[in-house]
Write a protein that holds these residues in place. Structure first.
Motif, PDB file in Angstrom:
ATOM      1  N   GLY A  80       0.980  -1.145  -0.264  1.00 13.29           N
ATOM      2  CA  GLY A  80       0.315  -0.108   0.059  1.00 13.29           C
ATOM      3  C   GLY A  80       0.733   1.529   0.004  1.00 13.29           C
ATOM      4  O   GLY A  80       2.172   1.576  -0.148  1.00 13.29           O
ATOM      5  N   GLY A  81       0.310   2.278   0.181  1.00 11.74           N
ATOM      6  CA  GLY A  81       1.116   3.855  -0.172  1.00 11.74           C
ATOM      7  C   GLY A  81       0.897   4.588   1.469  1.00 11.74           C
ATOM      8  O   GLY A  81      -0.201   3.972   2.340  1.00 11.74           O
ATOM      9  N   LYS A  82       0.726   5.978   1.333  1.00 14.00           N
ATOM     10  CA  LYS A  82       0.800   6.353   2.552  1.00 14.00           C
ATOM     11  C   LYS A  82      -0.685   7.323   3.283  1.00 14.00           C
ATOM     12  O   LYS A  82      -1.217   6.924   4.218  1.00 14.00           O
ATOM     13  CB  LYS A  82       1.388   7.866   1.995  1.00 14.00           C
ATOM     14  N   GLU A  83      -1.723   6.941   2.060  1.00 17.58           N
ATOM     15  CA  GLU A  83      -2.819   7.131   2.274  1.00 17.58           C
ATOM     16  C   GLU A  83      -3.831   6.383   2.182  1.00 17.58           C
ATOM     17  O   GLU A  83      -3.225   5.634   1.050  1.00 17.58           O
ATOM     18  CB  GLU A  83      -3.694   8.392   2.088  1.00 17.58           C
ATOM     19  N   ARG A  84      -4.961   6.772   2.809  1.00 16.14           N
ATOM     20  CA  ARG A  84      -6.097   5.041   1.930  1.00 16.14           C
ATOM     21  C   ARG A  84      -6.546   5.530   0.995  1.00 16.14           C
ATOM     22  O   ARG A  84      -6.047   4.060  -0.213  1.00 16.14           O
ATOM     23  CB  ARG A  84      -7.415   5.256   3.066  1.00 16.14           C
ATOM     24  N   ALA A  85      -6.333   6.124  -0.319  1.00 15.54           N
ATOM     25  CA  ALA A  85      -6.654   7.054  -1.962  1.00 15.54           C
ATOM     26  C   ALA A  85      -5.468   6.063  -2.868  1.00 15.54           C
ATOM     27  O   ALA A  85      -5.469   5.122  -3.478  1.00 15.54           O
ATOM     28  CB  ALA A  85      -6.596   7.591  -2.051  1.00 15.54           C
ATOM     29  N   ASP A  86      -4.024   5.328  -1.835  1.00 15.99           N
ATOM     30  CA  ASP A  86      -2.863   5.063  -2.620  1.00 15.99           C
ATOM     31  C   ASP A  86      -2.604   3.895  -2.392  1.00 15.99           C
ATOM     32  O   ASP A  86      -3.036   3.052  -2.854  1.00 15.99           O
ATOM     33  CB  ASP A  86      -1.599   5.867  -1.477  1.00 15.99           C
ATOM     34  N   SER A  87      -3.312   3.680  -0.998  1.00 15.99           N
ATOM     35  CA  SER A  87      -3.413   1.768  -1.270  1.00 15.99           C
ATOM     36  C   SER A  87      -4.305   0.805  -2.675  1.00 15.99           C
ATOM     37  O   SER A  87      -4.328   0.216  -2.322  1.00 15.99           O
ATOM     38  CB  SER A  87      -4.008   2.000   0.283  1.00 15.99           C
ATOM     39  N   VAL A  88      -5.321   2.189  -2.647  1.00 11.34           N
ATOM     40  CA  VAL A  88      -6.227   1.478  -2.435  1.00 11.34           C
ATOM     41  C   VAL A  88      -6.251   1.961  -3.967  1.00 11.34           C
ATOM     42  O   VAL A  88      -6.663   0.491  -5.069  1.00 11.34           O
ATOM     43  CB  VAL A  88      -8.289   1.812  -3.053  1.00 11.34           C
TER      44      VAL A  88
END
Length: 230
Positions: A80-88
């Protein structure tokens, strides 16, 4: 006899969950003999129209490899990434050739199959949408100190956004990519789709579909899960 399509679910699970005040992310806290994440994954994959789950994790996650389901054929792992949107978005980019995708919070283990059925029915009308509950309580807006009421908010037309959220794969990927690139504040997948100009349908779901956020939520989730077994 036509064969009903099957779906993939993205489960972002890279968060820390600081409000739980626990020694580990909330998705790895225990309810009976399983972690919250395991309960969530079990609920999803046991639905007859869900064929695959992509769990999106912190690249340095030290807990996931200890789960019995880590090598399940129906499960994929993505960093995943830093924020939820990055992970999604990372989860979405791991998929190909799928018209629809669902996104579900790792800390919502009590979603019902009945609610999943209602949400998936949107695809018959080529519509995207989310599970949600109408607001029932009087709503208050706080002042900047978060300890004093600034005003009472009219609850007419207000809904609590839940998950899963269901959208066309290509359109959700584009909406998230564009909104992140432009620095838009994205709180869930629906907010990205709204920003991109798409209509998002509300599908009323059960208020048992709680998100485990604070310590008391664990006991409530445990109760709801025990009721599902009866």
């Amino acid at each position: 006899m036509s064969i009903l399509p099957h779906f993939t679910v993205i489960v972002p699970a890279a968060g820390v969950g600081k409000r739980m005040q626990a020694d580990r992310p909330k998705q790895y806290l225990m309810i009976e003999d399983k972690t919250v994440l395991e309960h969530t994954l079990d609920k999803l994959i046991s639905h007859p129209r869900i064929a695959h789950v992509v769990v999106v994790l912190d690249p340095l996650d030290p807990y996931f490899d200890a789960l019995p389901c880590k090598d399940a054929p129906w499960l994929s792992r993505v960093d995943g990434g830093k924020e939820r949107a990055d992970s999604v978005l990372a989860g979405l980019k791991s998929l190909t050739e799928q018209p629809w995708v669902l996104v579900h919070d790792a800390a919502r283990p009590c979603v019902s199959h009945q609610d999943l059925d209602s949400l998936l029915a949107l695809t018959h009308k080529q519509q995207g949408g989310i599970l949600a509950c109408p607001v029932r309580d009087t709503m208050k807006r706080a002042k900047s100190d978060s300890a004093t009421i600034a005003s009472t908010v009219d609850r007419e037309g207000l809904w609590h956004a839940l998950t899963p959220q269901l959208f066309p794969l290509a359109e959700l990927t584009q909406a998230l990519s564009s909104s992140l690139h432009q620095g838009v504040n994205i709180t869930d997948e629906a907010s990205a789709m709204e920003w991109a100009g798409f209509d998002v349908k509300l599908v009323e779901g059960s208020d048992r579909n709680i998100k485990i956020t604070r310590p008391n939520d664990l006991a409530l989730a445990s109760f709801y899960l025990s009721q599902d077994k009866k």
